[in-house]
Motif scaffolding. Structure first.
Motif, mmCIF file in Angstrom:
data_model
loop_
_atom_site.group_PDB
_atom_site.id
_atom_site.type_symbol
_atom_site.label_atom_id
_atom_site.label_comp_id
_atom_site.label_asym_id
_atom_site.label_seq_id
_atom_site.Cartn_x
_atom_site.Cartn_y
_atom_site.Cartn_z
ATOM 1 N N TYR A 103 0.823 -1.206 0.000
ATOM 2 C CA TYR A 103 0.000 0.000 0.000
ATOM 3 C C TYR A 103 0.857 1.255 0.000
ATOM 4 C CZ TYR A 103 -2.902 3.709 2.039
ATOM 5 O OH TYR A 103 -3.529 4.908 2.302
ATOM 6 N N ALA A 104 0.535 2.207 -0.886
ATOM 7 C CA ALA A 104 1.270 3.470 -0.985
ATOM 8 C C ALA A 104 0.844 4.394 0.153
ATOM 9 C CB ALA A 104 1.017 4.128 -2.333
ATOM 10 N N VAL A 105 1.676 4.508 1.157
ATOM 11 C CA VAL A 105 1.328 5.190 2.399
ATOM 12 C C VAL A 105 0.982 6.654 2.174
ATOM 13 C CG1 VAL A 105 2.208 5.843 4.689
ATOM 14 C CG2 VAL A 105 2.676 3.566 3.762
ATOM 15 N N LYS A 106 1.585 7.280 1.185
ATOM 16 C CA LYS A 106 1.342 8.711 0.968
ATOM 17 C C LYS A 106 -0.116 9.033 0.685
ATOM 18 C CE LYS A 106 2.880 8.504 -3.892
ATOM 19 N NZ LYS A 106 3.394 7.121 -3.846
ATOM 20 N N ILE A 122 6.795 3.192 0.936
ATOM 21 C CA ILE A 122 7.048 4.413 1.691
ATOM 22 C C ILE A 122 7.954 5.340 0.883
ATOM 23 C CG2 ILE A 122 6.772 3.228 3.905
ATOM 24 C CD1 ILE A 122 9.895 3.425 4.159
ATOM 25 N N VAL A 123 7.908 6.631 1.229
ATOM 26 C CA VAL A 123 8.749 7.610 0.531
ATOM 27 C C VAL A 123 9.478 8.539 1.497
ATOM 28 C CG1 VAL A 123 7.428 7.576 -1.620
ATOM 29 C CG2 VAL A 123 6.759 9.145 0.199
ATOM 30 N N SER A 124 9.510 8.185 2.787
ATOM 31 C CA SER A 124 10.221 9.018 3.756
ATOM 32 C C SER A 124 10.495 8.211 5.018
ATOM 33 C CB SER A 124 9.397 10.262 4.129
ATOM 34 O OG SER A 124 8.292 9.898 4.952
ATOM 35 N N GLY A 125 11.415 8.747 5.833
ATOM 36 C CA GLY A 125 11.664 8.135 7.130
ATOM 37 C C GLY A 125 10.454 8.219 8.037
ATOM 38 N N VAL A 155 8.209 -3.937 3.255
ATOM 39 C CA VAL A 155 8.306 -2.497 2.986
ATOM 40 C C VAL A 155 9.296 -2.235 1.865
ATOM 41 C CG1 VAL A 155 9.102 -0.285 3.925
ATOM 42 C CG2 VAL A 155 7.633 -1.762 5.295
ATOM 43 N N VAL A 156 8.869 -1.433 0.883
ATOM 44 C CA VAL A 156 9.780 -0.921 -0.139
ATOM 45 C C VAL A 156 9.885 0.590 0.047
ATOM 46 C CG1 VAL A 156 9.358 -2.768 -1.787
ATOM 47 C CG2 VAL A 156 7.923 -0.745 -1.852
ATOM 48 N N PHE A 157 11.087 1.113 -0.118
ATOM 49 C CA PHE A 157 11.378 2.520 0.134
ATOM 50 C C PHE A 157 11.654 3.202 -1.201
ATOM 51 C CE2 PHE A 157 13.900 5.380 3.348
ATOM 52 C CZ PHE A 157 13.232 6.500 2.856
ATOM 53 N N GLN A 193 13.254 -3.824 0.429
ATOM 54 C CA GLN A 193 13.960 -3.318 -0.742
ATOM 55 C C GLN A 193 13.979 -1.789 -0.781
ATOM 56 O OE1 GLN A 193 13.341 -5.403 -4.660
ATOM 57 N NE2 GLN A 193 12.166 -3.559 -5.109
ATOM 58 N N PHE A 194 15.107 -1.238 -1.197
ATOM 59 C CA PHE A 194 15.207 0.179 -1.537
ATOM 60 C C PHE A 194 15.010 0.315 -3.046
ATOM 61 C CE2 PHE A 194 17.667 -0.160 2.338
ATOM 62 C CZ PHE A 194 17.486 1.044 3.003
ATOM 63 N N ASN A 195 14.101 1.198 -3.460
ATOM 64 C CA ASN A 195 13.967 1.525 -4.876
ATOM 65 C C ASN A 195 14.840 2.747 -5.160
ATOM 66 O OD1 ASN A 195 12.195 -0.589 -5.245
ATOM 67 N ND2 ASN A 195 10.364 0.686 -5.169
ATOM 68 N N VAL A 196 16.023 2.501 -5.686
ATOM 69 C CA VAL A 196 17.048 3.531 -5.870
ATOM 70 C C VAL A 196 16.764 4.305 -7.156
ATOM 71 C CG1 VAL A 196 19.508 3.891 -6.319
ATOM 72 C CG2 VAL A 196 18.769 2.278 -4.535
ATOM 73 N N GLU A 197 16.889 5.643 -7.094
ATOM 74 C CA GLU A 197 16.482 6.477 -8.221
ATOM 75 C C GLU A 197 17.607 7.272 -8.866
ATOM 76 O OE1 GLU A 197 12.776 8.167 -8.464
ATOM 77 O OE2 GLU A 197 11.876 7.092 -6.799
#
Length: 422
Positions: free
Chosen positions: A60-63, A83-86, A104-106, A126-130
Motif C-alpha cells: 500500500y502506498a502510504v502517501k 514508503i517515501v520518507s523516514g 516495505v519498499v522505500f 527493498q530500496f527503490n534507488v532512483e
C-alpha cells in the motif's frame, strides 16, 4: 451514488456503512473525515484475489492516506507498504510492528542518510534507488552499519500515461527514476559494492491512470530489462510494477472489481511464465472512495449573479481541487427533493482565491448550518493537509462493523504552537 460505495442515502439521510453522517458531525464536529474500513479492506482484497495465481505482495502506498489505524488494518490483512520518507517508515513500524518491515519498499528521489540508516536497521524488503548518487550513499551507509542493502533501480520506461501532469512520472522529462537504457550499466556498478544486493527492478509511471495499457507497456519494457540483467548475472527476484491505478471521481457506474481484473489481466499477460515476485503499490484505489470530508455551511452570499456557499472546510483540509483542478462529487447530508437546486461556488474561509471545492456546481440549495459531504476524499486529503492560516486539521473517524471510532482527534492550538520558540 451506486451500491458499491459506502456513502448512501437511507431515508434521505447520508450514511456511511449504515452510520448516520449528521450524527457523526454532531458528535465529532466539522470539518470531519469519515472512512469506511469495510471498503478499504474489500479493495485490498480485490488486488489479493486478482493476483492470487501470481507470487505477489500488495504494498500500500502510504502517501495516499497515512492514518495509523488504516495502516494497522492493512498490515493485519497481509499488506506491505510503499514508503517515501523516514516518517512513513516510522508510521508503518508503529502500526504494524517490526515484522512488517519485511514487506516495505522505500521509494523516492531524495532519501537522506538518516532515513537510509533507519530502513537498514529495520531490515526492509527493498530500496527503490532512483539515481547513482543515491546508490553511492546507500552503499556507504550499509557498509558503515555492517548491513547489506537489497535494491531495485527505479527505471524510467518513457511511457506516457494520460493523467494530470503533476502526477505523471514515467517520461524522461520527469525527475523520477533512471533511464531504462542506462540501467544495465548502473546495475553493473551496483554489483561492485559489497554492501549492495541487486534483487529487483522497479517502475512507476504515475497516478490516477484509468487505462491499463500503459501499465502493461511499462511492465513489458521492465521485463525485457530483467532478462538482460539475469543474463548479466544479477539475481533479480522482484519486479515492482508500481501503483497508479485510478478511480472515477463522481462516476456512479465505476466498477472497481472489473477495473482490478483488467489491470491484473494486463500485467499477468505481460508476465507470461516469467518467474518473479510481483510488488504492487495501490494507494488511491484502496482508500479514495472510502472517505468523505463532511463540512458545515457557514454563510451564503452573492456578488451580483455569482453565488457562493461558504463552508468551514478549506483548501488546507483538502487541497486537490486547488492543486489538481480535481472534481469531487458534493452532496447534501440531509436530502430534500422539495428544495430547489442552485448553482454556486463551494468555497472555504482561507484567504486565497484558490480556496474552493467546486466552481458553479449545481447543488440542493443550502442554508446556514446545513451539512454537505465532499465524496471520494479518502486519498490525498488529510495526507496533503496543512495548518495554513493557523487552522487546526480535521478529526478522522473510521466506520468499523457499523460503529464509529475516532482515529484522530482534532488538533489544538497549543499543539500547533508547541514546536515554536519565542
Amino acid at each position: 451514488m451506486d451500491q458499491g460505495r459506502p456513502f448512501q442515502y437511507d431515508e434521505q439521510r447520508l450514511v456511511c456503512d449504515g452510520v448516520d453522517i449528521a450524527g457523526l458531525a454532531d458528535s465529532f464536529g466539522t470539518p470531519l473525515y469519515v472512512y469506511s474500513a469495510k471498503q478499504i479492506s474489500e479493495r485490498a482484497g480485490l488486488f489479493q484475489n486478482a493476483f492470487a495465481g501470481t507470487p505477489h505482495t500488495v504494498c500500500y502506498a502510504v502517501k495516499a492516506n497515512s492514518s495509523l489505524a488504516i495502516l494497522k488494518m492493512l498490515a493485519a490483512q497481509g499488506c506491505g507498504f510503499d514508503i517515501v520518507s523516514g516518517g512513513e517508515l516510522a508510521r508503518v513500524l508503529k502500526a504494524g510492528g517490526p515484522e512488517v518491515a519485511s514487506r516495505v519498499v522505500f521509494s523516492g528521489v531524495g532519501k537522506i542518510a538518516g532515513e537510509m540508516d533507519a530502513a537498514l536497521a529495520a531490515d526492509i524488503l527493498q530500496f527503490n534507488v532512483e539515481s547513482e548518487p543515491e546508490l553511492e550513499l546507500l552503499a556507504s551507509r550499509a557498509a558503515a552499519l555492517g548491513k547489506k542493502a537489497r535494491i531495485a533501480l527505479r527505471v524510467n520506461p518513457d511511457v506516457s500515461a494520460e493523467t494530470h501532469p503533476y502526477i505523471s512520472t514515467g517520461l524522461s522529462a520527469h525527475k523520477f527514476g533512471i533511464g531504462i537504457q542506462l540501467a544495465r550499466a548502473v546495475y553493473a556498478r551496483a554489483a561492485q559494492f559489497p554492501s549492495i544486493e541487486t534483487t529487483g527492478v522497479s517502475v512507476h509511471i504515475g497516478s490516477q491512470i484509468r487505462q491499463v495499457e500503459p501499465f502493461a507497456e511499462a511492465l513489458e519494457k521492465t521485463l525485457n530489462l530483467v532478462r538482460e540483467l539475469r543474463a548479466d548475472g544479477h539475481n533479480i527476484r522482484n519486479v515492482d510494477a508500481g501503483g497508479g491505478l485510478g478511480i472515477e471521481y463522481g462516476d456512479k457506474s465505476f466498477d472497481a472489481a472489473q477495473q482490478v481484473q483488467k489491470y491484473a489481466a494486463a500485467l499477468q499477460s505481460a508476465l507470461g511464465d516469467m518467474d518473479v515476485h510481483l510488488l504492487l503499490e495501490p494507494g488511491r484505489f484502496l482508500v479514495g472512495q472510502a472517505g468523505a470530508l463532511v463540512t458545515r455551511v457557514l454563510y451564503r452570499k452573492a456578488n451580483g449573479d455569482k453565488k457562493f456557499t461558504i463552508v468551514d472546510a478549506a483548501m488546507n483540509d483538502l487541497i486537490r481541487p486547488a492543486l489538481y483542478q480535481a472534481h469531487h462529487e458534493i452532496v447534501p447530508v440531509v436530502r430534500d427533493e422539495a428544495v430547489a437546486t442552485e448553482e454556486a461556488d463551494i468555497v472555504g474561509p482561507v484567504c486565497e482565491s484558490g480556496d474552493f471545492f467546486a466552481r458553479s456546481r449545481a447543488l440542493q440549495q443550502t442554508e446556514q448550518g446545513d451539512l454537505i459531504a465532499i465524496l471520494d476524499a479518502g486519498a490525498y486529503g488529510l495526507s496533503l493537509s496543512s495548518n495554513y492560516n493557523t487552522r487546526v486539521r480535521p478529526a478522522e473517524v473510521l466506520i468499523e462493523d457499523g460503529k464509529a471510532r475516532l482515529i484522530r482527534r482534532r488538533e489544538t492550538y497549543d499543539e500547533l504552537f508547541a514546536p515554536e520558540i519565542f
